[in-house]
Each structure stands twice: as C-alpha cells, then as structure tokens.
Design a protein around this motif. Structure first.
Motif, PDB file in Angstrom:
ATOM      1  N   TYR A  12      35.111  14.855  23.367  1.00  0.00           N
ATOM      2  CA  TYR A  12      34.137  15.948  23.376  1.00  0.00           C
ATOM      3  C   TYR A  12      34.868  17.285  23.404  1.00  0.00           C
ATOM      4  O   TYR A  12      35.848  17.437  24.149  1.00  0.00           O
ATOM      5  CB  TYR A  12      33.210  15.843  24.590  1.00  0.00           C
ATOM      6  CG  TYR A  12      32.251  14.673  24.522  1.00  0.00           C
ATOM      7  CD1 TYR A  12      31.239  14.635  23.571  1.00  0.00           C
ATOM      8  CD2 TYR A  12      32.352  13.602  25.420  1.00  0.00           C
ATOM      9  CE1 TYR A  12      30.355  13.564  23.507  1.00  0.00           C
ATOM     10  CE2 TYR A  12      31.472  12.527  25.364  1.00  0.00           C
ATOM     11  CZ  TYR A  12      30.475  12.522  24.404  1.00  0.00           C
ATOM     12  OH  TYR A  12      29.603  11.465  24.337  1.00  0.00           O
ATOM     13  N   THR A  15      36.888  19.225  26.519  1.00  0.00           N
ATOM     14  CA  THR A  15      37.335  18.323  27.582  1.00  0.00           C
ATOM     15  C   THR A  15      38.814  18.006  27.372  1.00  0.00           C
ATOM     16  O   THR A  15      39.306  18.009  26.236  1.00  0.00           O
ATOM     17  CB  THR A  15      36.521  17.006  27.608  1.00  0.00           C
ATOM     18  OG1 THR A  15      36.635  16.373  26.333  1.00  0.00           O
ATOM     19  CG2 THR A  15      35.053  17.261  27.904  1.00  0.00           C
ATOM     20  N   THR A  19      37.052  10.839  25.901  1.00  0.00           N
ATOM     21  CA  THR A  19      36.197   9.961  26.708  1.00  0.00           C
ATOM     22  C   THR A  19      36.422   8.512  26.304  1.00  0.00           C
ATOM     23  O   THR A  19      36.510   7.619  27.148  1.00  0.00           O
ATOM     24  CB  THR A  19      34.717  10.377  26.527  1.00  0.00           C
ATOM     25  OG1 THR A  19      34.556  11.664  27.119  1.00  0.00           O
ATOM     26  CG2 THR A  19      33.776   9.400  27.193  1.00  0.00           C
ATOM     27  N   ALA A  38      32.912   3.217  36.267  1.00  0.00           N
ATOM     28  CA  ALA A  38      32.496   4.297  37.154  1.00  0.00           C
ATOM     29  C   ALA A  38      31.706   5.337  36.359  1.00  0.00           C
ATOM     30  O   ALA A  38      31.755   5.363  35.125  1.00  0.00           O
ATOM     31  CB  ALA A  38      33.735   4.939  37.765  1.00  0.00           C
ATOM     32  N   SER A  39      31.011   6.177  37.088  1.00  0.00           N
ATOM     33  CA  SER A  39      30.267   7.257  36.446  1.00  0.00           C
ATOM     34  C   SER A  39      31.227   8.132  35.637  1.00  0.00           C
ATOM     35  O   SER A  39      32.305   8.486  36.121  1.00  0.00           O
ATOM     36  CB  SER A  39      29.591   8.081  37.550  1.00  0.00           C
ATOM     37  OG  SER A  39      28.733   8.996  36.961  1.00  0.00           O
ATOM     38  N   GLY A  40      30.875   8.400  34.401  1.00  0.00           N
ATOM     39  CA  GLY A  40      31.727   9.234  33.555  1.00  0.00           C
ATOM     40  C   GLY A  40      32.782   8.463  32.791  1.00  0.00           C
ATOM     41  O   GLY A  40      33.593   9.054  32.071  1.00  0.00           O
ATOM     42  N   SER A  41      32.790   7.117  32.922  1.00  0.00           N
ATOM     43  CA  SER A  41      33.832   6.334  32.232  1.00  0.00           C
ATOM     44  C   SER A  41      33.551   6.157  30.738  1.00  0.00           C
ATOM     45  O   SER A  41      34.381   5.612  30.016  1.00  0.00           O
ATOM     46  CB  SER A  41      34.013   4.965  32.906  1.00  0.00           C
ATOM     47  OG  SER A  41      32.796   4.256  32.892  1.00  0.00           O
ATOM     48  N   GLY A  42      32.370   6.568  30.305  1.00  0.00           N
ATOM     49  CA  GLY A  42      32.106   6.548  28.863  1.00  0.00           C
ATOM     50  C   GLY A  42      31.191   5.426  28.389  1.00  0.00           C
ATOM     51  O   GLY A  42      31.103   5.173  27.187  1.00  0.00           O
ATOM     52  N   LYS A  43      30.487   4.794  29.327  1.00  0.00           N
ATOM     53  CA  LYS A  43      29.622   3.662  28.958  1.00  0.00           C
ATOM     54  C   LYS A  43      28.528   4.088  27.977  1.00  0.00           C
ATOM     55  O   LYS A  43      28.325   3.455  26.946  1.00  0.00           O
ATOM     56  CB  LYS A  43      28.969   3.048  30.218  1.00  0.00           C
ATOM     57  CG  LYS A  43      29.954   2.608  31.277  1.00  0.00           C
ATOM     58  CD  LYS A  43      29.272   2.004  32.486  1.00  0.00           C
ATOM     59  CE  LYS A  43      28.436   2.957  33.310  1.00  0.00           C
ATOM     60  NZ  LYS A  43      29.191   4.047  33.973  1.00  0.00           N
ATOM     61  N   SER A  44      27.834   5.184  28.342  1.00  0.00           N
ATOM     62  CA  SER A  44      26.738   5.649  27.469  1.00  0.00           C
ATOM     63  C   SER A  44      27.290   6.111  26.128  1.00  0.00           C
ATOM     64  O   SER A  44      26.692   5.861  25.084  1.00  0.00           O
ATOM     65  CB  SER A  44      25.982   6.813  28.115  1.00  0.00           C
ATOM     66  OG  SER A  44      25.387   6.389  29.300  1.00  0.00           O
ATOM     67  N   THR A  45      28.442   6.781  26.175  1.00  0.00           N
ATOM     68  CA  THR A  45      29.053   7.253  24.928  1.00  0.00           C
ATOM     69  C   THR A  45      29.347   6.079  24.002  1.00  0.00           C
ATOM     70  O   THR A  45      29.033   6.120  22.809  1.00  0.00           O
ATOM     71  CB  THR A  45      30.345   8.036  25.241  1.00  0.00           C
ATOM     72  OG1 THR A  45      30.015   9.153  26.076  1.00  0.00           O
ATOM     73  CG2 THR A  45      31.026   8.531  23.980  1.00  0.00           C
ATOM     74  N   GLU A 158      21.337   1.176  30.987  1.00  0.00           N
ATOM     75  CA  GLU A 158      20.795   1.129  32.347  1.00  0.00           C
ATOM     76  C   GLU A 158      19.264   1.117  32.345  1.00  0.00           C
ATOM     77  O   GLU A 158      18.638   1.941  33.020  1.00  0.00           O
ATOM     78  CB  GLU A 158      21.300   2.336  33.160  1.00  0.00           C
ATOM     79  CG  GLU A 158      22.820   2.378  33.229  1.00  0.00           C
ATOM     80  CD  GLU A 158      23.302   3.245  34.373  1.00  0.00           C
ATOM     81  OE1 GLU A 158      22.859   2.999  35.499  1.00  0.00           O
ATOM     82  OE2 GLU A 158      24.111   4.150  34.109  1.00  0.00           O
ATOM     83  N   HIS A 191      25.568  -0.049  36.347  1.00  0.00           N
ATOM     84  CA  HIS A 191      26.451   0.307  37.462  1.00  0.00           C
ATOM     85  C   HIS A 191      26.508  -0.820  38.480  1.00  0.00           C
ATOM     86  O   HIS A 191      27.308  -0.798  39.400  1.00  0.00           O
ATOM     87  CB  HIS A 191      25.810   1.468  38.243  1.00  0.00           C
ATOM     88  CG  HIS A 191      26.192   2.799  37.774  1.00  0.00           C
ATOM     89  ND1 HIS A 191      25.314   3.620  37.144  1.00  0.00           N
ATOM     90  CD2 HIS A 191      27.353   3.470  37.854  1.00  0.00           C
ATOM     91  CE1 HIS A 191      25.918   4.743  36.852  1.00  0.00           C
ATOM     92  NE2 HIS A 191      27.161   4.674  37.267  1.00  0.00           N
TER      93      HIS A 191
HETATM   94  N1  ATP Z   1      27.634  15.725  24.728  1.00  0.00           N
HETATM   95  C1  ATP Z   1      28.678  15.825  25.564  1.00  0.00           C
HETATM   96  N2  ATP Z   1      29.486  16.920  25.556  1.00  0.00           N
HETATM   97  C2  ATP Z   1      30.538  17.010  26.384  1.00  0.00           C
HETATM   98  N3  ATP Z   1      30.899  16.068  27.277  1.00  0.00           N
HETATM   99  C3  ATP Z   1      30.120  14.975  27.331  1.00  0.00           C
HETATM  100  C4  ATP Z   1      28.977  14.786  26.504  1.00  0.00           C
HETATM  101  N4  ATP Z   1      28.415  13.582  26.801  1.00  0.00           N
HETATM  102  C5  ATP Z   1      29.174  13.036  27.765  1.00  0.00           C
HETATM  103  N5  ATP Z   1      30.195  13.868  28.094  1.00  0.00           N
HETATM  104  C6  ATP Z   1      31.236  13.604  29.082  1.00  0.00           C
HETATM  105  O1  ATP Z   1      31.871  12.388  28.747  1.00  0.00           O
HETATM  106  C7  ATP Z   1      32.139  11.622  29.899  1.00  0.00           C
HETATM  107  C8  ATP Z   1      31.518  10.259  29.768  1.00  0.00           C
HETATM  108  O2  ATP Z   1      30.101  10.350  29.801  1.00  0.00           O
HETATM  109  P1  ATP Z   1      29.172   9.080  29.661  1.00  0.00           P
HETATM  110  O3  ATP Z   1      27.768   9.534  29.894  1.00  0.00           O
HETATM  111  O4  ATP Z   1      29.472   8.367  28.409  1.00  0.00           O
HETATM  112  O5  ATP Z   1      29.673   8.184  30.882  1.00  0.00           O
HETATM  113  P2  ATP Z   1      28.945   7.008  31.679  1.00  0.00           P
HETATM  114  O6  ATP Z   1      30.000   6.020  32.028  1.00  0.00           O
HETATM  115  O7  ATP Z   1      27.772   6.499  30.888  1.00  0.00           O
HETATM  116  O8  ATP Z   1      28.461   7.766  32.969  1.00  0.00           O
HETATM  117  P3  ATP Z   1      27.197   7.475  33.923  1.00  0.00           P
HETATM  118  O9  ATP Z   1      27.445   6.136  34.527  1.00  0.00           O
HETATM  119  O10 ATP Z   1      27.277   8.567  34.922  1.00  0.00           O
HETATM  120  O11 ATP Z   1      25.970   7.527  33.057  1.00  0.00           O
HETATM  121  C9  ATP Z   1      31.614  12.430  31.080  1.00  0.00           C
HETATM  122  O12 ATP Z   1      32.704  13.109  31.644  1.00  0.00           O
HETATM  123  C10 ATP Z   1      30.639  13.369  30.466  1.00  0.00           C
HETATM  124  O13 ATP Z   1      30.572  14.576  31.179  1.00  0.00           O
END
Ligand code: ATP
Length: 252
Positions: A12, A15, A19, A38-45, A158, A191
């Motif tokens: 991104y 950053t 990610t 963990a939160s922020g590890s990139g699962k949703s991405t 989730e 999670h």
């Molecule tokens: N559109 C975006 N622009 C910039 N940074 C982003 C964007 N989307 C996600 N991020 C960053 O990328 C990282 C991973 O986010 P992501 O939502 O994929 O993680 P996650 O594992 O699904 O987290 P969670 O469990 O909290 O949902 C985070 O640090 C987030 O802040």
C-alpha cells in the motif's frame, strides 16, 4: 483445478513494508482453507486479492489458470457485516443475485424458497426486511445470497465475528453442512482459534507478509463444538496455533 497466487505482492502506498510479500499458494477445488493471523497481518487483503477486489502491486492470482483481474460470479464474497440492501425484502435481496444470473421469474421464486430452506430460515422470512431480523438471521440471508450466485468458491471475511457465541457455533455448523453437501471451495478468514480448528482442513498462518505456517488439520470430522477439546490432536493443534499467532508471548 484451483485458485492460486503467484509471487503476490501488495504494497500500500505510504506504508514501509509490503502487506503481502511474494505469496505463492494453491487452494485446491473443494478444499476448506482458513486464513488466520494477527490484526493487520493481511488476511483481508489476501482474500480481497483472491476475489479480484484488490489489485496486486506485482504477481498475480489465477482461478483455474485464468488471471484474476476483477470480481467474478465464480467467486462469491461474504463480509463480516452483512451487506444486504435494507430497503429490499429478504426475497428481493436473494433475488438480486438470481436476476443477475438471468433466471426466469418462476424458477427464481422456487430457488428463493430452496435457498431459505438450505440456510435454515422459515419461508415466512422471505417477506421481512433485514432490519426485522436478528444478526444471525441476517448472516443466513447473506449466505443464501452468496449461494444464489452459485459460486464455485466462497470467500468469507470473518462472517461470524459479530455474532453471539451460540449463534456463531450454529452458523459454523451450517457452513460445514453446506460445504459437505455442495462441495464448493471455501476460504475463510478468522481471528478465532477454535473456529479455525472446527472449520479448516488446512489452516494458513499469515505473518510478516507471508504464510508463516501451512497446517493440515489432523482432526477428523465431525468436530462437535461441545466436545472439540476431547478430539485427538486438539490440544496440540491449539498450542501450535497459539504459538504461531504469538498469543503465548503476549500473555507472559
Ligand atoms: N487501502 C489501504 N491503504 C493503506 N493501507 C491499508 C489498506 N488496507 C489495508 N491496509 C493496511 O494493510 C495492513 C493489513 O490489513 P488487512 O486488513 O489486510 O489485515 P487483516 O489481517 O485482515 O487485519 P484485521 O484482522 O484487523 O482485519 C494493515 O496494516 C492495514 O492498515
């Protein structure tokens, strides 16, 4: 055939670290894969890349060998919060996905009844609006709508996180039942360690931009919620996941 990522990178703008950092993985047809981290590890991405909702910085996703560049009805997506249209009835919300498939009106009505039955909702629910339903019922409708699109792959971010504990377990049972009967591919983000253990055949742990661990779930099915801890292999797997997620370090 399978859903695959090839050296997938998402960095991104603004950053420091990517990610997702060169992730290559294969999700075979019909498998049930859980992504934890963990939160922020990139699962949703990662899930959004599989869906075609997020574009990779480099590398690619292929679905049965074809490069994914946009969302496709082959891949249905369910989110944490239901994304039902509040002004439409339950039937019309499901119908939305059926119209998109250009089914005739009579077939659509019959299919709505079948789908409601499949997700364990009474026929009378069809006329209600989402605001009249409980959170669990709304998520059932969301799943019915995803199924209405007849996707080969269900990508779930989730989807049960906002539900109370009992409803959550019931929804897990529903999903396992649907997966067993329909034979679709499921990729499920959570999670929750027990949710991962109950659902997944493989559990991928995301850490540091990569897949730190790829665990084949040794537990036989069925995996009843009330006796999960009694199943051979449960304690070991739970310990492994705790360790992988760094939970044990956080507690000490
Ligand atoms: N559109 C975006 N622009 C910039 N940074 C982003 C964007 N989307 C996600 N991020 C960053 O990328 C990282 C991973 O986010 P992501 O939502 O994929 O993680 P996650 O594992 O699904 O987290 P969670 O469990 O909290 O949902 C985070 O640090 C987030 O802040």
């Amino acid at each position: 055939m399978a859903l695959e990522t090839h050296d997938l990178v998402v960095h991104y703008p603004g950053t420091q670290h990517p990610t997702l950092d060169r992730i290559s993985m294969t999700i075979p047809d019909g498998s049930f894969t859980v992504l934890v981290g963990a939160s922020g590890s990139g699962k949703s991405t990662l899930l959004h890349c599989l869906a075609g909702l997020t574009t990779a910085t480099s590398g690619q996703v292929t679905d049965n060998g074809r490069v994914v560049t946009a969302p496709d009805p082959r891949r249905g997506v369910a989110f944490q919060r239901d994304v039902l249209f509040p002004w439409l009835s339950v039937a019309d919300n499901i119908d939305f996905a059926l119209v998109a498939r250009k089914l005739p009106a009579k077939a659509r009505r019959a299919r709505i009844d079948e789908l409601l039955d499949l997700v364990g909702l009474a026929p009378g629910v069809a006329r209600q609006r989402p605001s009249e339903l409980s959170g669990g019922m709304r998520q059932r409708v969301s799943i019915a709508r995803v199924l209405a699109g007849e996707p080969e792959v269900m990508l779930m971010d989730e989807p049960f996180a906002a539900l109370d504990a009992l409803t959550r377990l019931r929804m897990q049972d529903l999903l396992i039942d649907l997966w067993t009967r329909l034979g679709r591919t499921v990729v499920f983000v959570t999670h929750d360690i027990d949710e991962a253990i109950r659902l997944g055949d493989t559990i991928k742990v995301l850490r540091g931009g990569g897949i730190a661990e790829h665990i084949v779930n040794p537990l036989d099915r069925p995996r009843p919620a009330d006796s999960l801890a009694d199943l051979p292999g449960y304690s070991e797997l739970r310990k492994t996941l705790h360790h992988q997620l760094g939970i044990d370090h956080a507690l000490h």
